[in-house]
Design an enzyme around this catalytic site. Sequence first.
Site, short mmCIF file in Angstrom:
data_model
loop_
_atom_site.label_atom_id
_atom_site.label_comp_id
_atom_site.label_asym_id
_atom_site.label_seq_id
_atom_site.Cartn_x
_atom_site.Cartn_y
_atom_site.Cartn_z
CE1 TYR A 100 -3.55 -2.79 0.79
CE2 TYR A 100 -4.35 -0.84 -0.35
CZ TYR A 100 -4.51 -2.16 0.02
OH TYR A 100 -5.62 -2.85 -0.38
CD GLN A 144 -15.74 -1.95 -8.60
OE1 GLN A 144 -15.46 -3.12 -8.36
NE2 GLN A 144 -15.88 -1.52 -9.84
CG ASP A 160 -8.82 7.22 -7.14
OD1 ASP A 160 -8.65 6.54 -8.17
OD2 ASP A 160 -9.87 7.85 -6.89
CG HIS A 173 -14.06 -1.91 -3.08
ND1 HIS A 173 -13.65 -2.33 -4.32
CD2 HIS A 173 -15.12 -2.69 -2.76
CE1 HIS A 173 -14.43 -3.33 -4.72
NE2 HIS A 173 -15.33 -3.56 -3.80
C1 BV8 Z 1 -16.53 -10.08 0.38
C2 BV8 Z 1 -9.08 -3.09 -2.13
C3 BV8 Z 1 -17.79 -11.25 1.88
C4 BV8 Z 1 -8.92 -1.64 -2.30
C5 BV8 Z 1 -10.19 -4.66 -3.56
C6 BV8 Z 1 -11.36 -15.80 -1.98
C7 BV8 Z 1 -10.96 -15.18 -0.80
C8 BV8 Z 1 -11.64 -14.09 -0.28
C9 BV8 Z 1 -12.74 -13.57 -0.96
C10 BV8 Z 1 -13.12 -14.17 -2.15
C11 BV8 Z 1 -12.45 -15.29 -2.66
N1 BV8 Z 1 -13.06 -15.65 -3.84
C12 BV8 Z 1 -14.07 -14.79 -4.10
C13 BV8 Z 1 -14.15 -13.91 -3.08
C14 BV8 Z 1 -15.08 -12.81 -2.99
C15 BV8 Z 1 -14.26 -11.60 -3.43
C16 BV8 Z 1 -14.30 -11.55 -4.94
O1 BV8 Z 1 -15.26 -11.07 -5.51
N2 BV8 Z 1 -13.23 -12.03 -5.61
C17 BV8 Z 1 -13.23 -12.01 -7.06
C18 BV8 Z 1 -11.81 -11.73 -7.57
C19 BV8 Z 1 -13.78 -13.35 -7.58
N3 BV8 Z 1 -14.85 -10.42 -2.86
C20 BV8 Z 1 -14.49 -10.04 -1.63
O2 BV8 Z 1 -13.68 -10.61 -0.94
C21 BV8 Z 1 -15.22 -8.80 -1.11
N4 BV8 Z 1 -15.67 -9.08 0.20
O3 BV8 Z 1 -16.99 -10.74 -0.51
O4 BV8 Z 1 -16.79 -10.29 1.67
C22 BV8 Z 1 -17.48 -11.97 3.09
C23 BV8 Z 1 -16.43 -11.57 3.92
C24 BV8 Z 1 -16.20 -12.28 5.05
C25 BV8 Z 1 -16.99 -13.37 5.34
C26 BV8 Z 1 -18.02 -13.75 4.50
C27 BV8 Z 1 -18.27 -13.05 3.37
C28 BV8 Z 1 -14.25 -7.62 -1.05
C29 BV8 Z 1 -14.01 -7.11 -2.46
C30 BV8 Z 1 -13.14 -5.85 -2.42
C31 BV8 Z 1 -11.71 -6.26 -2.52
N5 BV8 Z 1 -10.88 -5.06 -2.53
N6 BV8 Z 1 -9.30 -3.69 -3.44
C32 BV8 Z 1 -7.71 -1.37 -3.13
O5 BV8 Z 1 -6.61 -1.76 -2.70
O6 BV8 Z 1 -7.90 -0.80 -4.20
S1 BV8 Z 1 -10.40 -5.38 -5.08
C33 BV8 Z 1 -9.93 -4.43 -6.39
O7 BV8 Z 1 -10.77 -4.86 -7.49
C34 BV8 Z 1 -10.20 -2.94 -6.27
O8 BV8 Z 1 -11.03 -2.60 -5.18
C35 BV8 Z 1 -10.95 -2.64 -7.55
O9 BV8 Z 1 -11.71 -1.53 -7.42
C36 BV8 Z 1 -11.75 -3.87 -7.68
C37 BV8 Z 1 -12.42 -4.07 -9.00
O10 BV8 Z 1 -11.47 -3.89 -10.01
P1 BV8 Z 1 -11.82 -2.78 -11.14
O11 BV8 Z 1 -12.02 -1.47 -10.47
O12 BV8 Z 1 -12.92 -3.29 -12.00
O13 BV8 Z 1 -10.47 -2.69 -11.93
P2 BV8 Z 1 -9.95 -3.71 -13.05
O14 BV8 Z 1 -8.49 -3.46 -13.24
O15 BV8 Z 1 -10.42 -5.08 -12.74
O16 BV8 Z 1 -10.72 -3.23 -14.38
C38 BV8 Z 1 -10.45 -1.95 -14.92
C39 BV8 Z 1 -11.04 -1.94 -16.32
O17 BV8 Z 1 -10.89 -0.64 -16.86
C40 BV8 Z 1 -10.31 -2.89 -17.27
O18 BV8 Z 1 -11.27 -3.71 -17.91
C41 BV8 Z 1 -9.61 -1.97 -18.27
O19 BV8 Z 1 -9.64 -2.48 -19.57
C42 BV8 Z 1 -10.44 -0.72 -18.19
N7 BV8 Z 1 -9.70 0.52 -18.44
C43 BV8 Z 1 -8.44 0.83 -18.02
N8 BV8 Z 1 -8.15 2.10 -18.39
C44 BV8 Z 1 -9.24 2.58 -19.05
C45 BV8 Z 1 -10.22 1.58 -19.09
N9 BV8 Z 1 -11.42 1.75 -19.68
C46 BV8 Z 1 -11.67 2.96 -20.26
N10 BV8 Z 1 -10.77 3.97 -20.26
C47 BV8 Z 1 -9.54 3.82 -19.68
N11 BV8 Z 1 -8.66 4.84 -19.70
#
Ligand code: BV8
Length: 244
Positions: free
Chosen positions: A62, A96, A99, A114
């Site tokens: 971080y 999400q 920042d 988040h």
């Molecule tokens: C929960 C922290 C319930 C902040 C983030 C195994 C272990 C633990 C949990 C899980 C597991 N398996 C599944 C889970 C559930 C999990 C989950 O969903 N996992 C996924 C991967 C399957 N979820 C959780 O754990 C959530 N909590 O479920 O709790 C619970 C808890 C306890 C007990 C019982 C139940 C918590 C989820 C939050 C996690 N925190 N980050 C930080 O450090 O930032 S995750 C991270 O991903 C960020 O928060 C981010 O915001 C989030 C989503 O990502 P995106 O924002 O979509 O970004 P990404 O890069 O993916 O996509 C960007 C897109 O933009 C791309 O497609 C790109 O092409 C496009 N792009 C880029 N530039 C441009 C553009 N488009 C247009 N113009 C541009 N210029």
Amino acid sequence: MDLAELMRSRRPCVVLTGAGISTESGIPDFRSPSGIWAQYDPMEYATISAFRRDPAKVWEFYALRFEALSRAEPNAGHLALAELERGGFVRAVVTQNIDGLHTRAGSADVIEVHGSIRTASCPACGERMALADLVEALGDDPAPGCARCGEILKPDVVMFGELLPVGALERAQQLVRTAGMLLVVGSSLEVYPVAALPDEALAAGASLAIVNQAPTPYDGLAEVRVDGPAGATLAALAEALASP
Ligand code: BV8
Ligand code: ZN
């Protein structure tokens, strides 16, 4: 139908943003080929169990991100959403991102599902520390301790395996259920429970629009799908909606 026509006819619009709206501010996203997860394994750096296992290691991750985040400025995409809120088209922005750029761009109603890097808190006694003091503390200590009880602080962001702030998630769900449309900008829509918001919007009869530079699982359900950069696309949208 294009995005401006949809925004005019399906009001109010609730916006859901992800890391893709901040890449043009110099902040890397997560799942693009150049994204953070290409370098860091999320299971080692972004889960609550990783933090409990090795807080200094997660703080190191971080601290690097705080560097990039604290230098970043809102870009044309953030500014356009703030203008569209003032113009009465955008009801609120659910983000999400941690920042804080939507607020700095002038958006008034921002729901940070988040958390944010603005503060860190003590898991033991709840004491808060602001980012400026954090960055200073990180200077000489990889894992900043609580001023009151010495326990290692945790950034106020939602890590994998952590529950989202209850009020924020409920408000986001309530907003999308009463919206005319949900506009998704810069998110891969892969992280739950946020990635279920488009389903809730559609189930409540809202239209879905997506601006993203890579495919998302909801593309087939989007009435409008723009595969283009968020900044230019949103600036053009604000321009089109400014003229009657
Ligand atoms: C929960 C922290 C319930 C902040 C983030 C195994 C272990 C633990 C949990 C899980 C597991 N398996 C599944 C889970 C559930 C999990 C989950 O969903 N996992 C996924 C991967 C399957 N979820 C959780 O754990 C959530 N909590 O479920 O709790 C619970 C808890 C306890 C007990 C019982 C139940 C918590 C989820 C939050 C996690 N925190 N980050 C930080 O450090 O930032 S995750 C991270 O991903 C960020 O928060 C981010 O915001 C989030 C989503 O990502 P995106 O924002 O979509 O970004 P990404 O890069 O993916 O996509 C960007 C897109 O933009 C791309 O497609 C790109 O092409 C496009 N792009 C880029 N530039 C441009 C553009 N488009 C247009 N113009 C541009 N210029
Ligand atoms: Zn404490």
